[in-house]
Scaffold this motif. Structure first.
Motif, short mmCIF file in Angstrom:
data_model
loop_
_atom_site.label_atom_id
_atom_site.label_comp_id
_atom_site.label_asym_id
_atom_site.label_seq_id
_atom_site.Cartn_x
_atom_site.Cartn_y
_atom_site.Cartn_z
N LEU A 123 0.82 -1.21 0.00
CA LEU A 123 0.00 0.00 0.00
C LEU A 123 0.85 1.26 0.00
O LEU A 123 0.51 2.26 -0.65
CB LEU A 123 -0.94 -0.01 1.20
CG LEU A 123 -2.03 -1.08 1.18
CD1 LEU A 123 -2.87 -1.02 2.44
CD2 LEU A 123 -2.92 -0.92 -0.05
N ALA A 124 1.97 1.22 0.73
CA ALA A 124 2.87 2.39 0.71
C ALA A 124 3.46 2.58 -0.68
O ALA A 124 3.59 3.73 -1.17
CB ALA A 124 3.97 2.21 1.74
N GLY A 125 3.81 1.48 -1.33
CA GLY A 125 4.32 1.59 -2.70
C GLY A 125 3.28 2.13 -3.67
O GLY A 125 3.59 2.96 -4.54
N MET A 126 2.03 1.67 -3.53
CA MET A 126 0.96 2.19 -4.39
C MET A 126 0.74 3.68 -4.16
O MET A 126 0.55 4.46 -5.11
CB MET A 126 -0.33 1.41 -4.13
CG MET A 126 -0.27 -0.05 -4.55
SD MET A 126 -1.74 -0.98 -4.08
CE MET A 126 -3.01 -0.07 -4.97
N THR A 127 0.75 4.10 -2.90
CA THR A 127 0.59 5.52 -2.60
C THR A 127 1.73 6.34 -3.17
O THR A 127 1.53 7.44 -3.73
CB THR A 127 0.50 5.72 -1.07
OG1 THR A 127 -0.53 4.90 -0.53
CG2 THR A 127 0.22 7.17 -0.73
N LEU A 128 2.97 5.81 -3.01
CA LEU A 128 4.13 6.50 -3.55
C LEU A 128 4.01 6.64 -5.07
O LEU A 128 4.27 7.73 -5.63
CB LEU A 128 5.39 5.72 -3.18
CG LEU A 128 6.71 6.24 -3.77
CD1 LEU A 128 7.04 7.61 -3.18
CD2 LEU A 128 7.84 5.25 -3.49
N LEU A 129 3.63 5.57 -5.75
CA LEU A 129 3.51 5.62 -7.21
C LEU A 129 2.41 6.58 -7.65
O LEU A 129 2.60 7.38 -8.59
CB LEU A 129 3.23 4.21 -7.74
CG LEU A 129 3.14 4.05 -9.26
CD1 LEU A 129 4.45 4.47 -9.91
CD2 LEU A 129 2.78 2.62 -9.63
N LEU B 195 8.23 11.01 -2.20
CA LEU B 195 8.97 10.45 -1.05
C LEU B 195 8.72 11.26 0.22
O LEU B 195 8.58 10.71 1.31
CB LEU B 195 10.47 10.42 -1.35
CG LEU B 195 10.94 9.35 -2.33
CD1 LEU B 195 12.43 9.50 -2.61
CD2 LEU B 195 10.66 7.95 -1.78
N GLY B 196 8.67 12.56 0.11
CA GLY B 196 8.42 13.40 1.28
C GLY B 196 7.05 13.20 1.88
O GLY B 196 6.86 13.36 3.10
N LEU B 197 6.06 12.87 1.03
CA LEU B 197 4.71 12.65 1.55
C LEU B 197 4.46 11.21 1.98
O LEU B 197 3.46 10.95 2.66
CB LEU B 197 3.69 13.04 0.47
CG LEU B 197 3.65 14.51 0.07
CD1 LEU B 197 2.65 14.73 -1.06
CD2 LEU B 197 3.30 15.38 1.27
N THR B 198 5.34 10.29 1.61
CA THR B 198 5.08 8.87 1.89
C THR B 198 6.04 8.29 2.93
O THR B 198 5.63 7.62 3.88
CB THR B 198 5.18 8.05 0.59
OG1 THR B 198 4.29 8.61 -0.38
CG2 THR B 198 4.81 6.60 0.84
N ALA B 199 7.32 8.54 2.75
CA ALA B 199 8.32 7.88 3.61
C ALA B 199 8.23 8.31 5.08
O ALA B 199 8.24 7.45 5.98
CB ALA B 199 9.72 8.15 3.06
N PRO B 200 8.17 9.61 5.43
CA PRO B 200 8.17 9.98 6.85
C PRO B 200 7.04 9.35 7.66
O PRO B 200 7.29 8.80 8.74
CB PRO B 200 8.06 11.51 6.82
CG PRO B 200 8.66 11.89 5.51
CD PRO B 200 8.26 10.80 4.57
N VAL C 40 0.84 11.74 -10.15
CA VAL C 40 0.04 12.97 -10.08
C VAL C 40 0.95 14.18 -10.00
O VAL C 40 0.72 15.22 -10.65
CB VAL C 40 -0.94 12.90 -8.90
CG1 VAL C 40 -1.62 14.24 -8.69
CG2 VAL C 40 -1.96 11.80 -9.12
N THR C 41 2.00 14.10 -9.17
CA THR C 41 2.91 15.24 -9.04
C THR C 41 3.64 15.51 -10.36
O THR C 41 3.85 16.68 -10.75
CB THR C 41 3.93 14.96 -7.91
OG1 THR C 41 3.24 14.65 -6.71
CG2 THR C 41 4.84 16.15 -7.69
N PHE C 42 4.05 14.43 -11.04
CA PHE C 42 4.74 14.58 -12.32
C PHE C 42 3.87 15.33 -13.33
O PHE C 42 4.30 16.29 -13.98
CB PHE C 42 5.13 13.20 -12.85
CG PHE C 42 5.85 13.23 -14.17
CD1 PHE C 42 7.22 13.43 -14.23
CD2 PHE C 42 5.14 13.09 -15.37
CE1 PHE C 42 7.88 13.45 -15.45
CE2 PHE C 42 5.80 13.13 -16.58
CZ PHE C 42 7.16 13.30 -16.62
N LEU C 43 2.62 14.90 -13.43
CA LEU C 43 1.70 15.54 -14.39
C LEU C 43 1.40 16.97 -13.99
O LEU C 43 1.32 17.87 -14.84
CB LEU C 43 0.41 14.73 -14.48
CG LEU C 43 0.56 13.30 -15.05
CD1 LEU C 43 -0.76 12.55 -14.99
CD2 LEU C 43 1.09 13.36 -16.49
#
Length: 444
Positions: free
Chosen positions: A114-120, A155-160, A125-128
């Protein structure tokens, strides 16, 4: 009684699935803030999607309110976060949802997926979004900037939140293990206290048994000889006054010896009673709860038993001649034979061997008065052997002891003494009609 970690975890005091009211208030507050945030973000989403603004606001409020069940359904919260990521809403919901997912007892594989899906999803979305914003503003940026911005933002929104949740989960498990260990130690201390009380009770029973044996050995032998001499005194009082005077003197001497030994034993008991209370420091510690009172009682009982045993060393093998001489003076023919080289033994070994001979001679006076008796003492390399054997009593001798009572504890006491030292005790009638008592006692 102390509440265990499991009891604390399974004793809810809050509403519904919350264990505490504080947790319910926190989740309610987070859900409210998230609903307001998503509701506000639903306005631009409705414009871009071409739907009514009210519908976008309602959609955002409903999505943000999912944080209310974050403790109950953390996986569902993260799935909602992934679903609303393209709508660019739910920043607080994403952070709290990922933290809750990692902090609670969710399998690590599920957390990773789930963390990987959120990161992806966040990265795409951020890229676009960054590329569209750059195109709208006619900004000229390098080819590396858009991917870099997408990766760092995701990474900043998911990893911490994930790392913080994993840390909290590990800390919670550590605290639970420490709690369980403390509860286990408390149970062990209770068991130790119960065992200490049992040991103290056992020590008291052993002390009472030992005192009973000593009293029996002291009283039974002396009084038996006094009864024999009194009977002889009664028989010869008129015929032989000189012998009657001699017998009366022997009765008096034995009575004084019995009184002296009883007085010595009572003195030991009094000194033991004075040693039973624990030292003041231990008593204070026990009252404060630092030291279990049962353990203090066990130590006091053990100390009392040792003190009593050390103080009342009693007679030894060097006094066997005097003991046999008293029986001879009472009219019993006793022969003593010694094998091996005499040496010094531990006081308890000598006392036990002496008591075996004493009790065996007492039984001869009671049940076979006047019978010829043989006392054999053998000094061996690692043990000492004692044997007392009497021939069948004559008719006249057997009747002379008819008035002596017998409690049946003499043989039991001898066996307990010898077995307590790791020795062997055997007693029983002989083929010739007499009686034999044999004991082998380790020398150390």
């Amino acid at each position: 009684m102390t509440t265990t970690g499991e009891d604390r975890a399974t004793a809810p005091t809050g509403p519904w699935w919350w264990t505490r009211w504080r947790g319910a208030a926190l989740d309610g507050g987070l859900a409210l803030v998230s609903a307001v945030e998503c509701g506000l973000e639903g306005v631009p989403f409705a414009r871009e999607a071409g739907i009514p603004t009210a519908l976008g606001v309602v959609f955002g409020v409903l999505a943000g309110s999912v944080l209310l069940v974050r403790r109950r359904r953390p996986v569902a919260v993260v799935l909602v976060v992934i679903a609303v990521t393209p709508a660019q809403m739910g920043l607080l919901m994403g952070l709290v949802g990922l933290y809750t997912l990692a902090a609670y007892e969710v399998p690590r594989r599920v957390v990773a997926v789930l963390a990987g899906m959120t990161l992806l999803a966040t990265m795409i979305v951020t890229f676009l979004q960054v590329r569209q914003d750059a195109a709208r503003a006619d900004l000229t940026v390098g080819n590396w900037f858009v991917p870099f911005a997408a990766v760092t933002t995701s990474l900043g929104l998911t990893a911490p939140p994930v790392l913080l949740g994993l840390y909290v989960r590990a800390r919670r498990r550590l605290m639970e293990s420490l709690r369980e260990r403390a509860d286990s130690l408390e149970r062990e201390l209770q068991l130790l206290a119960e065992r200490a009380e049992e040991r103290a009770e056992w020590a008291r029973r052993e002390e009472r048994t030992r005192i009973a044996r000593e009293m029996h050995d002291v009283v039974a032998h002396r009084v038996s000889l006094m009864v024999v001499h009194a009977a002889a005194l009664q028989a010869v009082a008129r015929k032989d006054p000189e012998k009657a005077v001699k017998n009366a003197a022997l009765v008096g001497d034995m009575g004084r010896q019995a009184l002296a030994e009883l007085r010595e034993m009572l003195g030991v008991l009094r000194s033991t009673e004075g040693q039973v209370p624990a030292p003041r420091g231990e008593r204070d510690a026990g009252e404060r709860g630092d030291v279990p009172l049962a353990a203090v009682g066990a130590a006091a009982a053990a100390a009392a038993s040792r003190a009593a045993g050390d103080a009342a060393e009693g007679p030894g093998l060097s006094e066997l001649d005097e003991l046999i001489g008293q029986s001879v003076a009472a009219g019993t023919a006793v022969e003593l034979s010694v094998e091996g080289e005499a040496r010094a033994y531990a006081p308890v070994v000598e006392r036990t061997a002496y008591r075996v001979v004493q009790e065996a001679l007492t039984n001869v006076h009671k049940h076979a008065a006047g019978a010829r008796t043989y006392v054999r003492l053998a000094h061996r390399s690692s043990e000492i052997a004692v044997q007392v054997e009497n021939e069948p009593p004559s008719g006249a001798g057997a009747g002379s002891a008819a008035g002596l009572p017998s409690g049946g504890n003499g043989l039991v006491g001898m066996r307990e003494r010898v077995v307590a030292l790791g020795g062997v005790f055997v007693s029983g009638p002989t083929e010739a009609g007499g009686f034999r008592v044999s004991a082998v006692i380790p020398a150390s």
